[in-house]
Motif scaffolding. Structure first.
Motif, PDB file in Angstrom:
ATOM      1  N   UNK A   1     -13.161 -20.918  -2.485  1.00 20.36           N
ATOM      2  CA  UNK A   1     -12.228 -19.775  -2.261  1.00 20.36           C
ATOM      3  C   UNK A   1     -12.911 -18.600  -2.786  1.00 20.36           C
ATOM      4  N   UNK A   2     -12.848 -17.447  -2.267  1.00 26.79           N
ATOM      5  CA  UNK A   2     -13.294 -16.169  -2.584  1.00 26.79           C
ATOM      6  C   UNK A   2     -12.504 -15.112  -2.368  1.00 26.79           C
ATOM      7  N   UNK A   3     -12.337 -14.029  -2.968  1.00 26.15           N
ATOM      8  CA  UNK A   3     -11.736 -12.658  -2.751  1.00 26.15           C
ATOM      9  C   UNK A   3     -12.783 -11.671  -2.805  1.00 26.15           C
ATOM     10  N   UNK A   4     -12.660 -10.698  -1.832  1.00 26.77           N
ATOM     11  CA  UNK A   4     -13.514  -9.827  -1.595  1.00 26.77           C
ATOM     12  C   UNK A   4     -13.080  -8.533  -1.058  1.00 26.77           C
ATOM     13  N   UNK A   5     -13.929  -7.490  -1.225  1.00 24.60           N
ATOM     14  CA  UNK A   5     -13.828  -6.332  -0.635  1.00 24.60           C
ATOM     15  C   UNK A   5     -14.945  -5.998   0.293  1.00 24.60           C
ATOM     16  N   UNK A   6     -14.587  -5.544   1.504  1.00 24.26           N
ATOM     17  CA  UNK A   6     -15.466  -5.294   2.668  1.00 24.26           C
ATOM     18  C   UNK A   6     -15.512  -3.981   3.004  1.00 24.26           C
ATOM     19  N   UNK A   7     -16.650  -3.169   2.672  1.00 21.21           N
ATOM     20  CA  UNK A   7     -16.633  -1.833   3.150  1.00 21.21           C
ATOM     21  C   UNK A   7     -15.358  -0.852   2.658  1.00 21.21           C
ATOM     22  N   UNK A   8     -14.675  -1.379   1.404  1.00 18.73           N
ATOM     23  CA  UNK A   8     -13.629  -0.729   1.187  1.00 18.73           C
ATOM     24  C   UNK A   8     -13.774   0.982   0.676  1.00 18.73           C
ATOM     25  N   UNK A   9     -12.820   1.516   1.088  1.00 18.46           N
ATOM     26  CA  UNK A   9     -12.549   2.936   0.732  1.00 18.46           C
ATOM     27  C   UNK A   9     -11.045   3.316   0.093  1.00 18.46           C
ATOM     28  N   UNK A  10     -11.252   4.073  -0.769  1.00 20.57           N
ATOM     29  CA  UNK A  10      -9.914   4.436  -1.381  1.00 20.57           C
ATOM     30  C   UNK A  10     -10.018   5.759  -1.810  1.00 20.57           C
ATOM     31  N   UNK A  11      -8.944   6.587  -1.443  1.00 18.33           N
ATOM     32  CA  UNK A  11      -8.963   7.824  -1.592  1.00 18.33           C
ATOM     33  C   UNK A  11      -7.571   8.445  -2.532  1.00 18.33           C
ATOM     34  N   UNK A  12      -7.778   9.196  -3.597  1.00 18.23           N
ATOM     35  CA  UNK A  12      -6.888   9.754  -4.363  1.00 18.23           C
ATOM     36  C   UNK A  12      -6.707  11.071  -3.713  1.00 18.23           C
ATOM     37  N   UNK A  13      -5.846  11.644  -2.807  1.00 16.64           N
ATOM     38  CA  UNK A  13      -5.911  12.973  -2.556  1.00 16.64           C
ATOM     39  C   UNK A  13      -7.047  13.237  -1.620  1.00 16.64           C
ATOM     40  N   UNK A  14      -7.554  14.222  -1.999  1.00 15.09           N
ATOM     41  CA  UNK A  14      -8.904  14.810  -0.969  1.00 15.09           C
ATOM     42  C   UNK A  14     -10.028  14.080  -1.782  1.00 15.09           C
ATOM     43  N   UNK A  15      -9.939  13.530  -2.887  1.00 16.08           N
ATOM     44  CA  UNK A  15     -10.986  12.666  -3.405  1.00 16.08           C
ATOM     45  C   UNK A  15     -11.253  11.266  -3.022  1.00 16.08           C
ATOM     46  N   UNK A  16     -12.431  10.781  -2.762  1.00 15.42           N
ATOM     47  CA  UNK A  16     -12.927   9.358  -2.425  1.00 15.42           C
ATOM     48  C   UNK A  16     -13.258   8.739  -3.503  1.00 15.42           C
ATOM     49  N   UNK A  17     -12.574   7.848  -4.016  1.00 17.38           N
ATOM     50  CA  UNK A  17     -12.787   6.986  -5.110  1.00 17.38           C
ATOM     51  C   UNK A  17     -13.865   5.849  -5.040  1.00 17.38           C
ATOM     52  N   UNK A  18     -13.682   5.365  -3.940  1.00 23.16           N
ATOM     53  CA  UNK A  18     -14.626   4.070  -3.337  1.00 23.16           C
ATOM     54  C   UNK A  18     -15.268   4.202  -2.071  1.00 23.16           C
TER      55      UNK A  18
END
Length: 213
Positions: free
Chosen positions: A1-18
């Motif tokens: 079993x694996x949990x993964x992020x794949x090319x994940x992007x996260x934004x907080x308003x105008x700022x990209x955190x990932x």
């Protein structure tokens, strides 16, 4: 079993955190996300848990895309997030917090016997270290398949912190920790490490020898 992020992007308003983060955490196994404040390590945990939406990329668990699966449904499948703050129900007693996970708190008190005399105390009156013990004890009672913990030993004494890392390293589960630096208690223990800076993975590898970096 694996949990993964794949090319994940996260934004907080105008700022990209990932910025397109890719990482994978196997089970059973220990994965550590390292980075200073603002590096994206906490956001990566929240993205895995589903408490922040992705603006791009995917979360994959057991080979299935769960990007759109809400947090409560991930929890029902066995994912447990212990955030850095507000990880306990402050208005409930210690005992009531534990009863949310299991009727019998015995295993939790075996892990953290310091909680036994505090069962009738309101969780909001505990010290920071005691609240971390309570949050982790409740998480352990839930028997998670995936356990995500942000700063697990914050506020704990060195002895209790060492015990905490021993417990986490011994779980038959996927355990992902967010830390500023690799804890000494994990030196020599099998783990995979990702170092994040400004929302990107800059280094990754086995923990062996990482303490010398």
């Amino acid at each position: 079993m694996t949990i993964s992020l794949r090319h994940a992007r996260v934004r907080y308003g105008p700022l990209e955190a990932l910025h397109g983060v890719t990482l994978a955490a196997p089970s059973p196994g220990l994965t550590v996300l390292l980075g200073r404040n603002g590096s994206g390590r906490t956001t990566a945990l929240r993205a895995l848990a589903g408490t922040v939406p992705l603006s791009g990329g995917a979360v994959v668990w057991d080979g299935a895309d769960v990007t759109r699966l809400p947090p409560h449904r991930r929890a029902r499948r066995g994912l447990c997030l212990v955030p850095e703050r507000q990880a306990v129900f402050a208005s409930l007693t210690v005992g009531e917090n534990l009863e949310l996970a299991a009727r019998a708190p015995g295993p939790a008190l075996a892990a953290y016997p310091q909680l036994a005399p505090l069962l009738d105390r309101r969780a909001g009156t505990l010290s920071g270290g005691e609240q971390r013990m309570l949050a982790l004890a409740r998480a352990l009672l839930s028997r998670p398949r995936v356990l995500l913990v942000d700063e697990p030993a914050q506020g704990m004494s060195p002895r209790t912190a060492a015990r905490t890392y021993e417990l986490l390293a011994g779980l038959e589960a996927c355990v992902v920790l967010a830390e500023q630096r690799l804890p000494e208690a994990l030196f020599g223990r099998p783990a995979f490490v990702y170092e994040l800076r400004r929302g990107s993975v800059v280094l990754s590898g086995e923990s062996a020898g990482w303490e010398r970096r």
